[in-house]
Design a protein around this motif. Structure first.
Motif, PDB file in Angstrom:
ATOM      1  N   LEU A  43      -2.433  11.652 -17.287  1.00 21.43           N
ATOM      2  CA  LEU A  43      -2.998  11.422 -15.955  1.00 21.43           C
ATOM      3  C   LEU A  43      -1.872  11.463 -14.941  1.00 21.43           C
ATOM      4  O   LEU A  43      -0.777  10.960 -15.190  1.00 21.43           O
ATOM      5  N   LYS A  44      -2.167  12.061 -13.815  1.00 28.37           N
ATOM      6  CA  LYS A  44      -1.178  12.046 -12.732  1.00 28.37           C
ATOM      7  C   LYS A  44      -1.385  10.732 -11.989  1.00 28.37           C
ATOM      8  O   LYS A  44      -2.335  10.574 -11.217  1.00 28.37           O
ATOM      9  N   THR A  45      -0.512   9.788 -12.245  1.00 31.33           N
ATOM     10  CA  THR A  45      -0.736   8.456 -11.675  1.00 31.33           C
ATOM     11  C   THR A  45       0.573   7.674 -11.664  1.00 31.33           C
ATOM     12  O   THR A  45       1.640   8.229 -11.907  1.00 31.33           O
ATOM     13  N   ASP A  46       0.472   6.396 -11.350  1.00 30.65           N
ATOM     14  CA  ASP A  46       1.674   5.569 -11.246  1.00 30.65           C
ATOM     15  C   ASP A  46       1.777   4.663 -12.464  1.00 30.65           C
ATOM     16  O   ASP A  46       0.965   3.772 -12.646  1.00 30.65           O
ATOM     17  N   ARG A  47       2.786   4.878 -13.247  1.00 30.68           N
ATOM     18  CA  ARG A  47       2.922   4.150 -14.499  1.00 30.68           C
ATOM     19  C   ARG A  47       3.116   2.656 -14.258  1.00 30.68           C
ATOM     20  O   ARG A  47       2.478   1.815 -14.894  1.00 30.68           O
ATOM     21  N   PHE A  48       3.966   2.351 -13.301  1.00 28.32           N
ATOM     22  CA  PHE A  48       4.275   0.945 -13.037  1.00 28.32           C
ATOM     23  C   PHE A  48       3.017   0.178 -12.622  1.00 28.32           C
ATOM     24  O   PHE A  48       2.743  -0.911 -13.114  1.00 28.32           O
ATOM     25  N   GLU A  49       2.229   0.809 -11.745  1.00 28.85           N
ATOM     26  CA  GLU A  49       1.015   0.137 -11.266  1.00 28.85           C
ATOM     27  C   GLU A  49       0.001  -0.017 -12.393  1.00 28.85           C
ATOM     28  O   GLU A  49      -0.653  -1.062 -12.516  1.00 28.85           O
ATOM     29  N   LEU A  50      -0.092   1.006 -13.224  1.00 18.64           N
ATOM     30  CA  LEU A  50      -1.027   0.916 -14.355  1.00 18.64           C
ATOM     31  C   LEU A  50      -0.618  -0.205 -15.296  1.00 18.64           C
ATOM     32  O   LEU A  50      -1.438  -0.966 -15.782  1.00 18.64           O
ATOM     33  N   GLU A  51       0.690  -0.319 -15.526  1.00 20.72           N
ATOM     34  CA  GLU A  51       1.193  -1.400 -16.387  1.00 20.72           C
ATOM     35  C   GLU A  51       0.731  -2.744 -15.847  1.00 20.72           C
ATOM     36  O   GLU A  51       0.276  -3.610 -16.577  1.00 20.72           O
ATOM     37  N   GLN A  52       0.853  -2.855 -14.524  1.00 19.69           N
ATOM     38  CA  GLN A  52       0.482  -4.118 -13.888  1.00 19.69           C
ATOM     39  C   GLN A  52      -1.000  -4.425 -14.116  1.00 19.69           C
ATOM     40  O   GLN A  52      -1.372  -5.548 -14.460  1.00 19.69           O
ATOM     41  N   VAL A  53      -1.835  -3.391 -13.969  1.00 22.30           N
ATOM     42  CA  VAL A  53      -3.275  -3.572 -14.142  1.00 22.30           C
ATOM     43  C   VAL A  53      -3.590  -3.974 -15.582  1.00 22.30           C
ATOM     44  O   VAL A  53      -4.294  -4.950 -15.850  1.00 22.30           O
ATOM     45  N   PHE A  54      -3.053  -3.213 -16.525  1.00 21.09           N
ATOM     46  CA  PHE A  54      -3.355  -3.500 -17.938  1.00 21.09           C
ATOM     47  C   PHE A  54      -2.839  -4.882 -18.330  1.00 21.09           C
ATOM     48  O   PHE A  54      -3.485  -5.628 -19.056  1.00 21.09           O
ATOM     49  N   LEU A  55      -1.645  -5.211 -17.816  1.00 20.77           N
ATOM     50  CA  LEU A  55      -1.059  -6.511 -18.117  1.00 20.77           C
ATOM     51  C   LEU A  55      -1.985  -7.625 -17.621  1.00 20.77           C
ATOM     52  O   LEU A  55      -2.267  -8.583 -18.340  1.00 20.77           O
ATOM     53  N   ASN A  56      -2.474  -7.447 -16.419  1.00 22.92           N
ATOM     54  CA  ASN A  56      -3.413  -8.411 -15.838  1.00 22.92           C
ATOM     55  C   ASN A  56      -4.635  -8.593 -16.716  1.00 22.92           C
ATOM     56  O   ASN A  56      -5.030  -9.707 -17.054  1.00 22.92           O
ATOM     57  N   LEU A  57      -5.230  -7.462 -17.082  1.00 23.49           N
ATOM     58  CA  LEU A  57      -6.487  -7.517 -17.828  1.00 23.49           C
ATOM     59  C   LEU A  57      -6.263  -8.121 -19.213  1.00 23.49           C
ATOM     60  O   LEU A  57      -7.054  -8.941 -19.679  1.00 23.49           O
ATOM     61  N   ILE A  58      -5.196  -7.707 -19.867  1.00 23.78           N
ATOM     62  CA  ILE A  58      -4.967  -8.200 -21.233  1.00 23.78           C
ATOM     63  C   ILE A  58      -4.606  -9.685 -21.196  1.00 23.78           C
ATOM     64  O   ILE A  58      -5.087 -10.485 -22.000  1.00 23.78           O
TER      65      ILE A  58
ATOM     66  N   ARG B 268       0.832  -1.207   0.000  1.00 19.91           N
ATOM     67  CA  ARG B 268       0.000   0.000   0.000  1.00 19.91           C
ATOM     68  C   ARG B 268       0.867   1.258   0.000  1.00 19.91           C
ATOM     69  O   ARG B 268       0.475   2.305   0.484  1.00 19.91           O
ATOM     70  N   ILE B 269       2.029   1.118  -0.496  1.00 19.32           N
ATOM     71  CA  ILE B 269       2.884   2.301  -0.412  1.00 19.32           C
ATOM     72  C   ILE B 269       2.457   3.300  -1.454  1.00 19.32           C
ATOM     73  O   ILE B 269       1.910   2.953  -2.489  1.00 19.32           O
ATOM     74  N   SER B 270       2.694   4.532  -1.133  1.00 18.10           N
ATOM     75  CA  SER B 270       2.350   5.571  -2.098  1.00 18.10           C
ATOM     76  C   SER B 270       3.292   5.442  -3.280  1.00 18.10           C
ATOM     77  O   SER B 270       4.493   5.400  -3.147  1.00 18.10           O
ATOM     78  N   SER B 271       2.682   5.357  -4.423  1.00 20.28           N
ATOM     79  CA  SER B 271       3.506   5.167  -5.597  1.00 20.28           C
ATOM     80  C   SER B 271       3.939   6.515  -6.134  1.00 20.28           C
ATOM     81  O   SER B 271       3.321   7.522  -5.884  1.00 20.28           O
ATOM     82  N   ALA B 272       5.002   6.469  -6.844  1.00 26.15           N
ATOM     83  CA  ALA B 272       5.522   7.709  -7.411  1.00 26.15           C
ATOM     84  C   ALA B 272       4.537   8.220  -8.449  1.00 26.15           C
ATOM     85  O   ALA B 272       4.272   7.558  -9.441  1.00 26.15           O
ATOM     86  N   SER B 273       3.945   9.391  -8.201  1.00 22.72           N
ATOM     87  CA  SER B 273       2.996   9.944  -9.147  1.00 22.72           C
ATOM     88  C   SER B 273       3.718  10.774 -10.188  1.00 22.72           C
ATOM     89  O   SER B 273       4.586  11.558  -9.871  1.00 22.72           O
ATOM     90  N   GLU B 274       3.372  10.544 -11.436  1.00 23.64           N
ATOM     91  CA  GLU B 274       3.947  11.340 -12.518  1.00 23.64           C
ATOM     92  C   GLU B 274       2.878  11.466 -13.594  1.00 23.64           C
ATOM     93  O   GLU B 274       1.871  10.754 -13.561  1.00 23.64           O
ATOM     94  N   PHE B 275       3.058  12.379 -14.504  1.00 24.21           N
ATOM     95  CA  PHE B 275       2.086  12.517 -15.585  1.00 24.21           C
ATOM     96  C   PHE B 275       2.329  11.417 -16.614  1.00 24.21           C
ATOM     97  O   PHE B 275       3.440  11.277 -17.135  1.00 24.21           O
TER      98      PHE B 275
END
Lengths: 127, 613
Positions: free
Chosen positions: B472-487, B429-436
């Motif tokens: 989007l101001k968000t975490d790229r690594f986490e998003l990758e993980q989500v999309f990877l999961n879904l795909i 649950r760590i705060s992820s590095a937010s970037e655009f």
């Protein structure tokens, strides 16, 4: 090439034993202790180049031991062994001067590589 | 702690609530209004009918006064003639005729004038029909006038064949003792007086004697000299008002102060036409009654009209209140129902989040504890390898088999390590590095990772990306993980299909201010039973060894953590669509963020929440 002198600190006796055994076979000079206090005692009596330090131990924890070690012997490189691979614990380790970290279950060859690199760094800083 | 589900609020309790609202509103507004309306209606009708019947009584009294004045005037005329002329003088035919002429010049409608001596014999006469010599000794009026001095007779037809009455006065005389002057007057003169006061279609004023015989012609019913059906015996006192029942006069009632409620209500609600209002006033001499009467409904017609308007307005406003309050109540109930449902939904999400959090803590602990023995096993296999390598006497076949087995063990250790790693990722649950982050580039990268897998499974990957999406101001690594999961899941879902495809779409959601990414497969779809459990940890439909059941729950917690939403739609046999909504910041907020890049994490979280809410 000169092999580094190693101190393995892990409360898991079997793991400690196996690592010690395997690394000795690779030609390292290895000492194994099971807690932070013994580790601190050992570095006062013996010389070590690299310490492999378990992060989670009863009594003095890995991070605390790391702080003490670095306070007294900043030249000794430390590799953190962690059961939980998280950026959090790694960052904490780096904050207190750890050279690297590796997660359990670790591949011995990768660990060896990290030991070598840590040793090289130590030599470089010393030199 | 696992969240308990709130008890379902059933539809019946909402309709109960609705009923409560309506009953409450009606009780608090309609009932008092109804009461007020009826009380004022009754009071007003009481007041107005009392005033009107009083007025009616006064009309009768006024008419009586007119009749009295008329009679008094006539009497005094006759008295004057008798007092100013001697019996002997008037006996002369020419003299009495002169008097008659003078009298009629001044006051019309006298039909004759006669002088009668104390024995009752007519001694002189002026008028149309000469009845000289008639003996009146036995007549009623002669006895009365002898006794009282004045007599006004009842109406009679008499010889002129016209209704008339007579006025007789007694005049004392030294020689004769007394003599009588008597004049006859046509009733018509009286009628023309009181007739002027008639009112309305059904109103009439007439004079009736105490024996019930009409003394003037009623305008509508009955005729002079006829006996009326009026309940004269019910006439009490000098004057009064009563409600007359034409069909059954004995059932008529006197009105003392106010008209009884029953009759007042009947003004507005179907009064029988046989009902009339009647006012009477009694003359002292003769015993006549001046009677005014009018149809009950006509008389109170104006009140009736006003009452109807008041009641109609009253009931219309009651109706309006009922309608408006039921509509309002319905709206309120719907609102409450919607809020309840939203609360229930939030509750469910909260309980899921709690579940995930507790599972996360557990997972971290388990992963930690398992990793240690795994490390031991791993080192043991290495020890075994080393030991075997040292041994020279071992058959090559045995060595190969052993090494093979050890490799299998290593493989399984890696598998376990992978599971524990997933568990740890999930619990993280760590705060992820937010970037655009440019969502489209993340999607392209991820598709790149899985292209090979898709190709080997015979699944066609297609990307439909909307250009120029805001970052989007968000975490790229986490998003990758989500999309990877879904795909990955989508590719797996197409298993067994010859021409499966996975369609990945990104688009802007202007309304909710964010980006929607959807991943659609052409697989078998998700059964309804599984939809609820889809995001639960360790829930998987993949065969053992293929999935940990953590992918979607990790994705869920990541998306939630990033302030987004993940939803799924599925049609059995047609496939499933997973949609992720991720909020973006407005230009203004983006600028604010750039300017305060060094603000604390808490502040940023607050901002993100503000955008999400």
């Amino acid at each position: 090439m000169k092999k580094p002198r190693l101190l393995i600190v892990d409360d898991d006796k079997l793991l400690n034993h196996n690592m010690t055994w395997l690394l000795r076979r690779k030609g390292y000079e290895v000492t194994g202790v099971e807690d932070g206090e013994s580790a601190l005692a050992s570095i006062e009596t013996q010389e070590f180049d690299v310490i492999i330090l378990d992060q989670k131990m009863p009594g003095m924890g890995g991070i605390e031991a790391l702080r003490e070690i670095k306070k007294k012997h900043p030249d000794i490189e430390v590799i953190i062994l962690t059961g939980a691979s998280s950026v959090e614990s790694a960052v904490k380790g780096f904050e207190f001067g750890a050279y690297d970290y590796t997660t359990k279950p670790m591949q011995m060859d990768i660990l060896e590589e990290k030991i070598q690199k840590a040793f090289e760094r130590k030599l470089l800083l010393k030199g | 702690m696992l969240g308990t589900r709130e008890p379902d609020i059933s539809n019946t309790s909402y309709s109960k609530l609705l009923r409560g609202f309506i009953v409450g509103a009606v009780a608090c507004s309609v009932f008092p209004l109804f009461l007020l309306g009826w009380i004022s209606f009754l009071n007003y009708s009481d007041f107005s009918t009392s005033r009107m019947s009083e007025y009616f009584k006064n009309a009768a009294i006024d008419n009586r006064k007119i009749v009295e004045l008329f009679l008094e005037d006539r009497v005094s005329n006759i008295k004057l003639i008798a007092a100013t002329n001697s019996f002997d003088y008037l006996k002369e035919s020419s003299n009495i005729n002169d008097m008659f002429r003078i009298l009629n010049q001044r006051v019309s409608h006298f039909t004759n004038l006669a002088v009668i001596d104390s024995d009752g014999n007519q001694v002189a006469y002026a008028g149309q029909f000469n009845l000289s010599g008639t003996d009146y000794t036995e007549t009623e009026w002669f006895q009365e006038v002898t006794e009282k001095g004045v007599c006004i007779s009842k109406v009679a037809l008499g010889f002129p064949k016209k209704p008339h009455f007579s006025i007789a006065v007694r005049q004392s005389d030294d020689r004769e003792g007394f003599w009588i002057l008597r004049a006859t007057i046509e009733t018509q003169s009286l009628e023309s007086l009181i007739d002027m006061t008639k009112s309305g279609e059904t109103g009439e004023v007439f004079v009736v004697a105490s024996n019930g015989v009409y003394q003037t012609s009623p305008r509508l019913h009955g005729a002079i000299m006829e006996k009326s059906s009026l309940p004269i015996d019910l006439f009490k006192g000098d004057s009064g008002v009563m409600i007359l029942d034409v069909e059954n006069p004995s059932r008529s009632i006197s009105i003392e102060e106010s008209i009884p409620l029953k009759y007042r209500l009947s003004i507005t609600f179907s009064a029988p036409h046989s009902r009339q209002i009647l006012a009477y006033s009694k003359l002292k001499n003769p015993e006549w009654f001046v009677v005014a009467k009018q149809d009950f409904l006509e008389f109170f017609g104006d009140i009736d009209h006003l009452n109807l308007v008041i009641l109609a307005l009253l009931h219309m406003s009651i109706l309006a209140i009922v309608i408006v309050s039921s509509l309002t109540a319905r709206y309120m109930t719907r609102l409450i129902e919607r809020r309840d449902k939203e609360a229930e939904k939030l509750n469910r999400q909260l309980s899921r989040a709690r579940k995930l959090a507790s599972v996360g803590e557990l997972a971290a602990g388990v992963a930690h504890e398992i990793n240690n023995p795994l490390a031991v096993i791993m080192t043991e296999t290495m020890v075994m390898r080393e030991l075997t390598a040292d041994e020279q006497d071992i058959r090559q076949q045995f060595r190969d088999d052993l090494f093979n087995s050890l490799s299998q063990i290593d493989g399984q250790i890696q598998r376990c390590a992978h599971i524990t790693q997933s568990l740890l990722n999930f619990s993280r649950r760590i705060s992820s590095a937010s970037e655009f982050v440019d969502i489209n580039s993340v999607l392209k990268d991820v598709t790149g990772f899985v292209e090979r897998k898709a190709l080997s499974c015979g699944v066609k990957l297609s990307l439909n990306l909307e250009q120029n999406l805001p970052e989007l101001k968000t975490d790229r690594f986490e998003l990758e993980q989500v999309f990877l999961n879904l795909i990955n899941n989508a590719i797996d879902a197409n298993e067994g299909k010859t021409e499966g495809s996975v369609n990945i779409v990104s688009r802007l959601d202007q309304v909710r201010k964010g980006v929607i990414v959807s991943v659609a497969d052409t697989g078998t779809g998700i059964p309804d039973d599984n939809l609820d459990r889809l995001f639960d940890p360790f829930f998987t439909t993949k065969p053992p060894g293929r999935g940990t059941g953590l992918g979607l729950s990790i994705s869920y917690s990541i998306v939630k953590h990033l302030g987004g939403e993940i939803t799924v739609q599925s049609e059995l046999g047609r496939g499933a669509v997973f949609s992720i909504f991720l909020p973006y910041l407005s230009e203004e907020q983006k600028n604010a963020l750039y300017m305060g890049e060094n603000t604390t994490k808490e502040n940023q979280d607050e901002k993100t929440q503000a955008v999400n809410s």
